[in-house]
Design an enzyme around this catalytic site. Structure first.
Site, PDB file in Angstrom:
ATOM      1  N   ARG A  43      18.215  57.441  -2.159  1.00  0.00           N
ATOM      2  CA  ARG A  43      17.895  56.538  -3.272  1.00  0.00           C
ATOM      3  C   ARG A  43      18.337  55.100  -2.959  1.00  0.00           C
ATOM      4  O   ARG A  43      17.711  54.152  -3.382  1.00  0.00           O
ATOM      5  CB  ARG A  43      18.607  57.038  -4.534  1.00  0.00           C
ATOM      6  CG  ARG A  43      18.012  56.578  -5.842  1.00  0.00           C
ATOM      7  CD  ARG A  43      18.865  57.016  -7.042  1.00  0.00           C
ATOM      8  NE  ARG A  43      19.454  58.315  -6.937  1.00  0.00           N
ATOM      9  CZ  ARG A  43      18.937  59.432  -7.459  1.00  0.00           C
ATOM     10  NH1 ARG A  43      17.814  59.391  -8.123  1.00  0.00           N
ATOM     11  NH2 ARG A  43      19.565  60.591  -7.309  1.00  0.00           N
ATOM     12  N   TYR A  44      19.456  54.979  -2.264  1.00  0.00           N
ATOM     13  CA  TYR A  44      20.010  53.658  -1.926  1.00  0.00           C
ATOM     14  C   TYR A  44      20.005  53.528  -0.397  1.00  0.00           C
ATOM     15  O   TYR A  44      20.115  54.531   0.317  1.00  0.00           O
ATOM     16  CB  TYR A  44      21.458  53.552  -2.408  1.00  0.00           C
ATOM     17  CG  TYR A  44      21.660  53.834  -3.881  1.00  0.00           C
ATOM     18  CD1 TYR A  44      21.441  52.841  -4.828  1.00  0.00           C
ATOM     19  CD2 TYR A  44      22.086  55.082  -4.307  1.00  0.00           C
ATOM     20  CE1 TYR A  44      21.641  53.098  -6.171  1.00  0.00           C
ATOM     21  CE2 TYR A  44      22.287  55.345  -5.654  1.00  0.00           C
ATOM     22  CZ  TYR A  44      22.067  54.344  -6.580  1.00  0.00           C
ATOM     23  OH  TYR A  44      22.263  54.601  -7.906  1.00  0.00           O
ATOM     24  N   ARG A  64      23.250  55.185   1.809  1.00  0.00           N
ATOM     25  CA  ARG A  64      23.808  56.520   1.595  1.00  0.00           C
ATOM     26  C   ARG A  64      22.735  57.515   1.178  1.00  0.00           C
ATOM     27  O   ARG A  64      21.716  57.133   0.608  1.00  0.00           O
ATOM     28  CB  ARG A  64      24.917  56.490   0.545  1.00  0.00           C
ATOM     29  CG  ARG A  64      24.512  55.906  -0.794  1.00  0.00           C
ATOM     30  CD  ARG A  64      25.755  55.329  -1.485  1.00  0.00           C
ATOM     31  NE  ARG A  64      25.499  54.822  -2.808  1.00  0.00           N
ATOM     32  CZ  ARG A  64      25.075  53.575  -3.077  1.00  0.00           C
ATOM     33  NH1 ARG A  64      24.783  52.753  -2.082  1.00  0.00           N
ATOM     34  NH2 ARG A  64      24.925  53.182  -4.311  1.00  0.00           N
ATOM     35  N   CYS A  86      26.947  77.337  -7.577  1.00  0.00           N
ATOM     36  CA  CYS A  86      28.213  76.701  -7.958  1.00  0.00           C
ATOM     37  C   CYS A  86      29.238  77.781  -8.286  1.00  0.00           C
ATOM     38  O   CYS A  86      28.877  78.942  -8.531  1.00  0.00           O
ATOM     39  CB  CYS A  86      28.022  75.848  -9.207  1.00  0.00           C
ATOM     40  SG  CYS A  86      26.771  74.576  -9.018  1.00  0.00           S
ATOM     41  N   CYS A 100      27.869  74.595 -15.595  1.00  0.00           N
ATOM     42  CA  CYS A 100      28.182  73.731 -16.735  1.00  0.00           C
ATOM     43  C   CYS A 100      26.950  73.687 -17.634  1.00  0.00           C
ATOM     44  O   CYS A 100      25.825  73.528 -17.145  1.00  0.00           O
ATOM     45  CB  CYS A 100      28.513  72.336 -16.219  1.00  0.00           C
ATOM     46  SG  CYS A 100      29.707  72.376 -14.855  1.00  0.00           S
ATOM     47  N   CYS A 105      24.632  70.594 -17.187  1.00  0.00           N
ATOM     48  CA  CYS A 105      24.353  70.185 -15.798  1.00  0.00           C
ATOM     49  C   CYS A 105      23.029  69.439 -15.682  1.00  0.00           C
ATOM     50  O   CYS A 105      21.998  69.900 -16.153  1.00  0.00           O
ATOM     51  CB  CYS A 105      24.316  71.418 -14.901  1.00  0.00           C
ATOM     52  SG  CYS A 105      23.830  71.024 -13.214  1.00  0.00           S
ATOM     53  N   ARG A 165      21.384  69.115 -13.016  1.00  0.00           N
ATOM     54  CA  ARG A 165      20.489  69.833 -12.089  1.00  0.00           C
ATOM     55  C   ARG A 165      20.311  71.275 -12.546  1.00  0.00           C
ATOM     56  O   ARG A 165      20.085  72.164 -11.727  1.00  0.00           O
ATOM     57  CB  ARG A 165      21.046  69.793 -10.661  1.00  0.00           C
ATOM     58  CG  ARG A 165      21.110  68.402 -10.088  1.00  0.00           C
ATOM     59  CD  ARG A 165      21.124  68.386  -8.555  1.00  0.00           C
ATOM     60  NE  ARG A 165      21.159  67.000  -8.118  1.00  0.00           N
ATOM     61  CZ  ARG A 165      22.217  66.414  -7.554  1.00  0.00           C
ATOM     62  NH1 ARG A 165      23.309  67.120  -7.322  1.00  0.00           N
ATOM     63  NH2 ARG A 165      22.168  65.163  -7.202  1.00  0.00           N
ATOM     64  N   ASP A 193      23.377  63.052 -18.953  1.00  0.00           N
ATOM     65  CA  ASP A 193      21.986  62.923 -18.513  1.00  0.00           C
ATOM     66  C   ASP A 193      21.055  63.664 -19.468  1.00  0.00           C
ATOM     67  O   ASP A 193      21.469  64.587 -20.172  1.00  0.00           O
ATOM     68  CB  ASP A 193      21.838  63.489 -17.092  1.00  0.00           C
ATOM     69  CG  ASP A 193      22.531  62.599 -16.068  1.00  0.00           C
ATOM     70  OD1 ASP A 193      22.284  61.385 -16.098  1.00  0.00           O
ATOM     71  OD2 ASP A 193      23.326  63.124 -15.270  1.00  0.00           O
ATOM     72  N   ASP A 213      22.779  57.202 -15.074  1.00  0.00           N
ATOM     73  CA  ASP A 213      21.725  57.343 -14.078  1.00  0.00           C
ATOM     74  C   ASP A 213      20.420  57.082 -14.808  1.00  0.00           C
ATOM     75  O   ASP A 213      20.015  57.879 -15.670  1.00  0.00           O
ATOM     76  CB  ASP A 213      21.751  58.747 -13.469  1.00  0.00           C
ATOM     77  CG  ASP A 213      22.649  58.802 -12.250  1.00  0.00           C
ATOM     78  OD1 ASP A 213      22.237  58.261 -11.208  1.00  0.00           O
ATOM     79  OD2 ASP A 213      23.760  59.343 -12.362  1.00  0.00           O
ATOM     80  N   LYS A 255      22.004  54.105 -10.581  1.00  0.00           N
ATOM     81  CA  LYS A 255      23.051  53.985 -11.603  1.00  0.00           C
ATOM     82  C   LYS A 255      23.094  52.586 -12.199  1.00  0.00           C
ATOM     83  O   LYS A 255      22.951  51.601 -11.487  1.00  0.00           O
ATOM     84  CB  LYS A 255      24.418  54.298 -10.982  1.00  0.00           C
ATOM     85  CG  LYS A 255      24.635  55.758 -10.740  1.00  0.00           C
ATOM     86  CD  LYS A 255      26.049  56.049 -10.304  1.00  0.00           C
ATOM     87  CE  LYS A 255      26.220  57.546 -10.150  1.00  0.00           C
ATOM     88  NZ  LYS A 255      25.222  58.143  -9.236  1.00  0.00           N
TER      89      LYS A 255
HETATM   90  S1  SF4 Z   1      27.494  69.984 -13.011  1.00  0.00           S
HETATM   91 FE1  SF4 Z   1      25.876  71.349 -12.256  1.00  0.00          FE
HETATM   92  S2  SF4 Z   1      25.992  71.181 -10.024  1.00  0.00           S
HETATM   93 FE2  SF4 Z   1      27.947  70.445 -10.838  1.00  0.00          FE
HETATM   94  S3  SF4 Z   1      29.324  72.253 -10.882  1.00  0.00           S
HETATM   95 FE3  SF4 Z   1      28.378  72.077 -12.922  1.00  0.00          FE
HETATM   96  S4  SF4 Z   1      26.580  73.431 -12.783  1.00  0.00           S
HETATM   97 FE4  SF4 Z   1      27.203  72.997 -10.661  1.00  0.00          FE
END
Ligand code: SF4
Length: 348
Positions: free
Chosen positions: A91-92, A95, A104, A108, A111, A113, A274, A311, A318
């Site tokens: 994206r940049y 990096r 994972c 979460c 999340c 993603r 997000d 984001d 960002k």
């Molecule tokens: S935010 Fe998403 S990618 Fe990060 S640890 Fe939690 S579930 Fe996994």
């Protein structure tokens, strides 16, 4: 980790008394769409007597996750727009993100993603895809930093992680390897000598950015895991997500930032939530986040100040949201990205 097992289903959560039996059928619907995992270390932090427990809010599924808002997206920060080869986001200019795994230690509920991570799909990049990603980096001398993310790269076995770090370190222009992880809080025992060794490469700097959102996550075991990394010469940064009912008050957010600094972790990013599908109940407004940042600025040492960032939806990178001395807060705002382009937030 203790001998207790990772809780991966609504039935597991009910059996562990982390969710009432009458909610099980509803949670099955959520679990059918989004991955569930709660490690013993995090399960032990949940106060089952508190219906609004801030740890439970982060990890126990909620029926509201099935209510996707029109402004939400399965790819809220626009990774796919900047993915020239599988598993790599550029994206940049200086990096790239490299996503070697899609699983994972914990999942979460907010999340960004969430549509991509979980044990249901592809768990890791294939050897061919990883080789193509490494070739991409090798061929671009402007890439100075590689950020390992996912998924959570620290679920990789030390042998595989070490091989990846060595491959990256062998690229002369890659000077910095940064790893984003939740493992030191979710499963501190994983941070053992072999994993710490795997992260280090002679002549290159490795940073570890810890994702934690509530001060209770920084247990003695988690702090000891971080100390093992830091004492080995790996500096640590924090990243947190601003979450309604978890850390959206000055007292809790301040304790979180102090807990990081006491653990020798420099507060780095506080992310505005997000627009991931089904996460509206966990998001604050930007105006609320700015008010919190002003409160932190007034109360805490400069060491404890993270950068509050959004984001920008659509993959525009960002944008710093504060603290800012000149603030005009309203429900709808315009955000300027790093290239000076303006975006309405939330998007029309
Ligand atoms: S935010 Fe998403 S990618 Fe990060 S640890 Fe939690 S579930 Fe996994």
């Amino acid at each position: 980790m203790s001998s207790a097992k990772i809780l991966r289903t609504p039935a597991d959560l009910t059996a562990a008394s982390l969710s009432p039996p009458e909610r099980r059928a509803a949670l099955e619907q959520v679990a059918a769409r989004y991955a569930v995992a709660v490690t013993p270390d995090l399960a032990a932090l949940i106060d089952t007597a508190d219906p609004d427990d801030p740890i439970a809010r982060q990890f126990i599924p909620d029926l509201r996750e099935l209510d996707a808002h029109p402004s939400e997206s399965p790819d809220p920060i626009g990774d796919h727009r900047h993915e020239p080869v599988e598993g790599l986001v550029h994206r940049y200019p200086d990096r790239v993100l490299l996503k070697p795994v899609h699983v994972c230690a914990v999942y979460c509920r907010f999340c960004f993603r969430r549509a991509m991570v979980g044990p249901g799909g592809v768990k890791a990049l294939s050897p061919d895809a990883l080789a193509a990603a490494l070739d991409y980096i090798r061929e671009r001398p402007a890439i100075w930093e590689v950020i390992l993310t996912g998924g959570d790269p620290l679920v990789l076995a030390p042998r595989r992680l070490g091989a990846l770090v060595r491959d990256l370190a062998a690229i002369p222009h890659v000077r910095v390897i940064r790893v984003h992880t939740r493992v030191p809080v979710a499963d501190p025992d994983r941070i053992g000598p072999a994993l710490v060794r795997a992260l280090k490469a002679p002549g290159k700097a490795t940073y570890v950015a810890l994702h934690a959102n509530h001060p209770r996550e920084l247990t003695e075991r988690a702090r000891a895991a971080c100390a093992r990394l830091i004492d080995a010469g790996i500096p640590m940064l924090s990243q947190s997500v601003l979450l309604r009912g978890v850390n959206d008050d000055p007292e809790t957010l301040g304790r979180l930032m102090r807990a990081f600094v006491e653990t020798r972790i420099k507060p780095y990013y506080l992310h505005h939530g997000d627009l991931a599908p089904g996460t509206a109940h966990l998001r604050t407004t930007i105006a609320e986040g700015q008010t919190l940042m002003r409160a932190l600025r007034g109360r805490l040492s400069g060491l404890c100040q993270p950068a509050y960032v959004l984001d920008v939806p659509g993959g525009h990178g960002k944008a710093l949201l504060g603290p800012c001395a000149v603030v005009e807060a309203s429900a709808e705002v315009e955000i300027e990205d790093y290239q000076g382009r303006r975006h309405r937030y939330p998007p029309p």
